[in-house]
Design a protein around this motif. Structure first.
Motif, PDB file in Angstrom:
ATOM      1  N   ARG A 280       0.768  -1.098  -0.175  1.00 38.88           N
ATOM      2  CA  ARG A 280       0.015  -0.160   0.028  1.00 38.88           C
ATOM      3  C   ARG A 280       0.843   1.238  -0.013  1.00 38.88           C
ATOM      4  O   ARG A 280       1.734   1.192   0.707  1.00 38.88           O
TER       5      ARG A 280
ATOM      6  N   ALA B 272      -2.782   1.831  -4.659  1.00 44.54           N
ATOM      7  CA  ALA B 272      -2.586   3.251  -4.086  1.00 44.54           C
ATOM      8  C   ALA B 272      -4.225   3.873  -4.366  1.00 44.54           C
ATOM      9  O   ALA B 272      -4.569   3.382  -5.309  1.00 44.54           O
ATOM     10  N   ASN B 273      -4.462   5.051  -4.109  1.00 42.85           N
ATOM     11  CA  ASN B 273      -5.580   5.752  -4.420  1.00 42.85           C
ATOM     12  C   ASN B 273      -5.443   6.632  -5.827  1.00 42.85           C
ATOM     13  O   ASN B 273      -6.286   6.122  -6.661  1.00 42.85           O
TER      14      ASN B 273
ATOM     15  N   LEU C   1      -8.815   0.250  -1.761  1.00 40.00           N
ATOM     16  CA  LEU C   1      -7.975   0.937  -0.866  1.00 40.00           C
ATOM     17  C   LEU C   1      -8.060   0.065   0.366  1.00 40.00           C
ATOM     18  O   LEU C   1      -7.527  -0.095   1.414  1.00 40.00           O
TER      19      LEU C   1
ATOM     20  N   THR D 215      -4.858   1.063  -9.083  1.00 41.89           N
ATOM     21  CA  THR D 215      -5.117   2.370  -8.277  1.00 41.89           C
ATOM     22  C   THR D 215      -6.769   2.547  -8.266  1.00 41.89           C
ATOM     23  O   THR D 215      -7.307   2.020  -9.154  1.00 41.89           O
TER      24      THR D 215
ATOM     25  N   SER E  79      -1.639  10.448   3.591  1.00 41.57           N
ATOM     26  CA  SER E  79      -2.447   9.989   4.835  1.00 41.57           C
ATOM     27  C   SER E  79      -2.013  10.930   6.122  1.00 41.57           C
ATOM     28  O   SER E  79      -2.330  10.494   6.939  1.00 41.57           O
TER      29      SER E  79
ATOM     30  N   LEU F 238       0.315   5.220   0.427  1.00 49.32           N
ATOM     31  CA  LEU F 238      -0.836   6.241   0.731  1.00 49.32           C
ATOM     32  C   LEU F 238      -0.062   7.665   1.245  1.00 49.32           C
ATOM     33  O   LEU F 238      -0.152   7.844   2.431  1.00 49.32           O
TER      34      LEU F 238
END
Length: 556
Positions: free
Chosen positions: A21, A159-160, A209, A180, A26, A23
């Motif tokens: 992950r 990832a987003n 996610l 993503t 965050s 991010l």
């Protein structure tokens, strides 16, 4: 139990690995900066650092000959240093007693809304590009909690979203691929992934996610599929496929760099389908002999107003010049059906696939059509540009379009604007009506291009986006093959070239069959070019014709 996630866009390739992950956004910053002047000094220093990094990336790409890709980062550098952004950040800090980071995020949100409304082709980018500015400045301010270069080798990044700069940093092959939650097929991140050969699936949705660190993943960039916790059979099957893909490029290198040709010597023109000007270079690198389908919808989607003539001209000219005299077939706007644009104010139809779309929209909005045609005729002075008309059902529609093209040429001539008035005009054969009346359409067309995706959908009454029915109705069914054969026959009698530009053109098992039916040109996803060239180079014309005859006769 395995979980299957389907994306909105992808970059070809197969990857297997553990999820990691990523991010970087965050963080939670709440402390108010008491010394605003000192905070702004930090901000301007971070702007300068981020802009320098962007320009370094741009120069690196230019040195590699990737001029169009470099321009992405030139634009980002300008946005990072934008004085309006600087002023807005400071104003928000002084007015709201919020932290520097909170002020930056709020200012970027405002800038994104403003940029979406700008028609300048260099400044109006997608929201993800504006997010790149935010990410770059925050990184310069604080660094990343988890840097991409520190990720484990062979991981699949989850990832987003990724910025274009982050996509470029993945080019060293350290990771196996990325997935993503956000993104689309024409985002700069997706385009760069294709350019660097990174397997990826984007636009998977929020469920992405929830994928935990360390989860085993299979990523299929060919079909846009991410499998979480695949079973042993799926894992081993994709493992064999990935292994074969590693050795395939070396084996196919000679085929990729040579013109398409059958084993018996007959030439077969192999073109590429593209969705964005940046993909033209990818097409060349994969061995395309031209662009058989340049979809123009990217210019009209994700904005509040239609593109003007100059913006379209620059986009078309970029591809024509990139192809250096090779054919570039540009399809006029094919909005409608599954692609809606709110600013066009189209009626809400119970069955939009059978409503106002393609050339029907042009007839409803001739102003849009005139603008696009003028841009194409101007770009045609830079190379071999050809115009393709979508969603044709009756000959009168082609007659109307040719009259509009003639009118556009006359208008440009009166204004003294350089253009070509003799641009070849072709017809998409993607409705059963067009296939059945191909002999009549041939009187108005310079070439045919068969869109097997829509042709199959309309002929078989099967929504190609529906998993429940699409798998049961093949593009190589008897009905579709007969429609293709009828179209080809009409084209041959009229001495018109005919191309297939649907998914079937890029299928190595189907391409020889199409050649056996008399098709002489195939246009496909760039990633399929070397595979199809290799298969054709192993096929004799007699074999292709025998296969086509056998398939057609099975049902007679």
């Amino acid at each position: 139990m395995a979980i299957y996630l389907r994306g909105a866009g992808s970059s070809p390739g197969v990857a297997l690995g553990r999820a990691v992950r990523y991010l970087p956004d965050s963080h939670a910053w709440h402390a108010v900066d008491a010394d605003i002047d000192a905070a702004m000094a930090r901000f301007t220093a971070a702007q300068a650092m981020a802009a320098t990094q962007m320009r370094t990336l741009a120069e690196l790409l230019r040195e590699e000959g990737r001029i169009e890709e470099a321009r992405i980062f030139d634009t980002h550098a300008l946005l990072v240093e934008d004085e309006i952004l600087t002023q807005d950040v400071e104003r928000r800090m002084r007015a709201g007693r919020i932290s520097l980071e909170q002020a930056l995020i709020a200012a970027i949100d405002s800038l994104r809304d403003a940029v979406d409304a700008i028609d300048d082709p260099y400044l109006r980018e997608r929201s993800s590009d504006i997010d790149s500015v935010r990410r770059a400045i925050l990184t310069a301010l604080h660094g990343e909690t988890r840097r991409i270069r520190d990720l484990p080798i062979g991981a699949i990044l989850v990832a987003n979203d990724l910025t274009p700069a982050e996509a470029v940093s993945l080019r060293d092959g350290r990771i196996a691929g990325f997935a993503t939650a956000e993104g689309g097929p024409t985002s700069h991140t997706t385009i760069l992934a294709r350019a660097f050969g990174i397997p990826a699936v984007v636009g998977l949705g929020a469920a992405t996610l929830a994928v935990p660190d360390g989860a085993p993943l299979v990523l299929d960039g060919y079909t846009g599929l991410l499998i979480v916790d695949p079973d042993a059979f799926e894992w081993s099957s994709y493992e064999r496929r990935a292994s074969a893909l590693v050795t395939a490029p070396v084996r196919r290198q000679p085929s990729r760099d040579q013109p398409g040709r059958l084993a018996s010597g007959e030439p077969v023109t192999i073109w590429a389908n593209i969705n964005h000007p940046l993909e033209a270079r990818i097409a060349l690198e994969q061995g395309a002999e031209g662009i058989g389908l340049f979809r123009t919808e990217f210019l009209f989607l994700g904005r509040s107003t239609p593109p003007d003539e100059n913006e379209q001209y620059e986009a078309y000219r970029a591809v024509v010049e990139m192809m250096e005299g090779r054919p570039v077939i540009i399809r006029t706007l094919d909005i409608g059906g599954d692609k809606r644009v709110e600013y066009l104010d189209l009626p809400h139809e119970p069955n939009p696939s059978l409503g106002i779309r393609g050339l029907r929209l042009a007839m409803r909005r001739p102003d849009l059509f005139q603008t696009q045609i003028r841009a194409m005729l101007r770009a045609a002075t830079h190379g071999d540009l050809r115009i393709l008309l979508p969603m044709v059902a009756i000959p009168d529609e082609v007659t109307w379009a040719r009259e509009q093209i003639h009118s556009a040429a006359e208008s440009l001539a009166r204004q003294g604007i350089p253009h070509r008035a003799d641009v070849p005009v072709g017809v998409m054969i993607e409705t059963p009506a067009a296939a059945i009346t191909a002999d009549l359409l041939a009187r108005e067309a310079a070439f045919f291009s068969i869109g097997t995706n829509d042709l199959a959908q309309y002929a078989l009454a099967a929504d190609r986006t529906s998993a429940d029915v699409s798998a049961r109705y093949s593009q190589t069914s008897a009905a579709i093959l007969r429609l293709i054969a009828q179209t080809v026959g009409s084209a041959i009698r009229a001495r018109l070239p005919v191309c297939v530009c649907g998914e079937s053109a890029g299928a190595p098992d189907v391409a020889p069959l199409l050649i056996g039916l008399g098709v002489s040109q195939l246009s496909m996803n760039p990633a399929s070019i070397s595979i199809v060239k290799e298969r054709l180079s192993e096929t004799m014309m007699t074999q292709a014709q025998a296969a086509a005859h056998a398939v057609l006769n099975i049902y007679i």
